[in-house]
Design an enzyme around this catalytic site. Structure first.
Site, short mmCIF file in Angstrom:
data_model
loop_
_atom_site.label_atom_id
_atom_site.label_comp_id
_atom_site.label_asym_id
_atom_site.label_seq_id
_atom_site.Cartn_x
_atom_site.Cartn_y
_atom_site.Cartn_z
N HIS A 101 46.54 47.95 28.26
CA HIS A 101 45.46 47.12 27.71
C HIS A 101 46.09 45.95 26.94
O HIS A 101 47.15 46.10 26.33
CB HIS A 101 44.57 47.96 26.78
CG HIS A 101 43.34 47.22 26.36
ND1 HIS A 101 43.36 46.32 25.33
CD2 HIS A 101 42.09 47.20 26.87
CE1 HIS A 101 42.14 45.79 25.21
NE2 HIS A 101 41.36 46.31 26.14
N GLU A 148 41.29 41.63 33.05
CA GLU A 148 40.74 41.27 31.74
C GLU A 148 41.44 40.03 31.20
O GLU A 148 42.50 40.15 30.56
CB GLU A 148 40.94 42.43 30.75
CG GLU A 148 40.27 43.71 31.15
CD GLU A 148 39.95 44.57 29.92
OE1 GLU A 148 38.77 44.82 29.70
OE2 GLU A 148 40.88 44.94 29.19
P1 PGA Z 1 34.98 43.76 25.05
O1 PGA Z 1 36.36 44.51 25.29
O2 PGA Z 1 34.02 44.26 26.10
O3 PGA Z 1 34.57 44.13 23.67
O4 PGA Z 1 35.27 42.28 25.21
C1 PGA Z 1 36.83 44.75 26.59
C2 PGA Z 1 38.16 45.42 26.54
O5 PGA Z 1 38.97 45.13 25.64
O6 PGA Z 1 38.47 46.27 27.40
#
Ligand code: PGA
Length: 252
Positions: free
Chosen positions: A95, A165
């Protein structure tokens, strides 16, 4: 193939009682879905409390991270075999919040190897820190993907999903535009097939994460054509996450 919607609870909620309540609510909604696999990733201390005793179809438990080691003198760490034993079927690796704290591509790849060697699914997060007009971010993304899978055997590719992401869209006001999500997910599939072969590239599921909520999820899945979502903030809001699950499940 079913879509996967993963709730990354991060360091929430504050108590085991709240974790149980949230999981129960999500589980009830998940059990009624047809096209969706729901995964919740609570803090590791709540994992066994959240793992359902009676197994519910379409509902799974995941962990937010894992050690690359199997056992031994690694204070504070939790191994893939322990997570598996607790009922985890998915584990997030790399992550961006971990990468920002110094977790390298190489370490991510060792964690991925540990996860898949226990038969769990690795949810590998990738994403650029920022976008530039010339497209240099694509090269960086490619490097990050290659590095995150170095040393992962090709026969384990089916145990991998990628969560795209973009770092700038996490915890932000707005998600990325669905058209851009679509474009980038195709790029990711191409890079993956260069590593593991075209067949695995075709089978790969790419999820999107970054400021997804019940209002924008439909567009992201429909126009962004992703195979699922990785949800942060909205995943600890039971009504919002329940709406999101139902909305996405209705999409063909
Ligand atoms: P968020 O986080 O939906 O709060 O933007 C997503 C993540 O960090 O996986």
């Amino acid at each position: 193939m079913k879509r996967i919607i993963i709730g990354n609870w991060k360091m929430n909620p504050a108590t085991i009682a709240e974790a149980k309540t949230l999981a129960r609510k999500v589980r009830t909604v998940a059990a009624g879905l047809v096209h969706t696999e729901t995964v919740v990733c609570p803090p590791v201390v709540f994992l066994s409390a959240v793992a359902s005793r009676a197994s519910v179809s379409n509902f799974h438990i995941g962990a937010q991270t894992v050690s690359e080691h199997d056992s031994g003198a690694h204070t504070g760490e939790v191994s893939a075999s322990m997570l598996c034993d607790m009922g985890a079927e998915y584990v997030i690796a790399g992550h961006s919040e971990e990468r920002a704290a110094g977790v390298t591509d190489e370490l991510v790849s060792r964690r991925v190897a540990a996860i898949v060697s226990h038969g769990m699914t690795a949810v590998v997060c990738v994403g650029e820190n920022e976008r530039d007009e010339e497209g240099a971010y694509l090269e960086k993304l490619k490097e990050q993907i290659r590095g995150s899978f170095a040393g992962v055997p090709a026969n384990k590719a089916k145990h991998i999903v990628i969560a795209y992401e973009p770092v700038w869209a996490i915890g932000a006001k707005e998600a990325m535009l669905p058209e851009q999500i679509y474009e980038t997910s195709l790029f990711i599939k191409k890079v993956f097939s260069d590593i593991f072969g075209p067949e695995e590239g075709l089978k790969l599921r790419v999820l999107y994460g970054g400021s997804v909520n019940s209002r924008n999820a439909e567009e992201i899945v429909r126009i962004g054509k992703v195979d699922g979502l990785l949800v942060g903030r909205e995943s600890v809001n039971a009504p919002g996450f329940s709406d999101l699950l139902r909305i996405v499940d209705k999409l063909s």
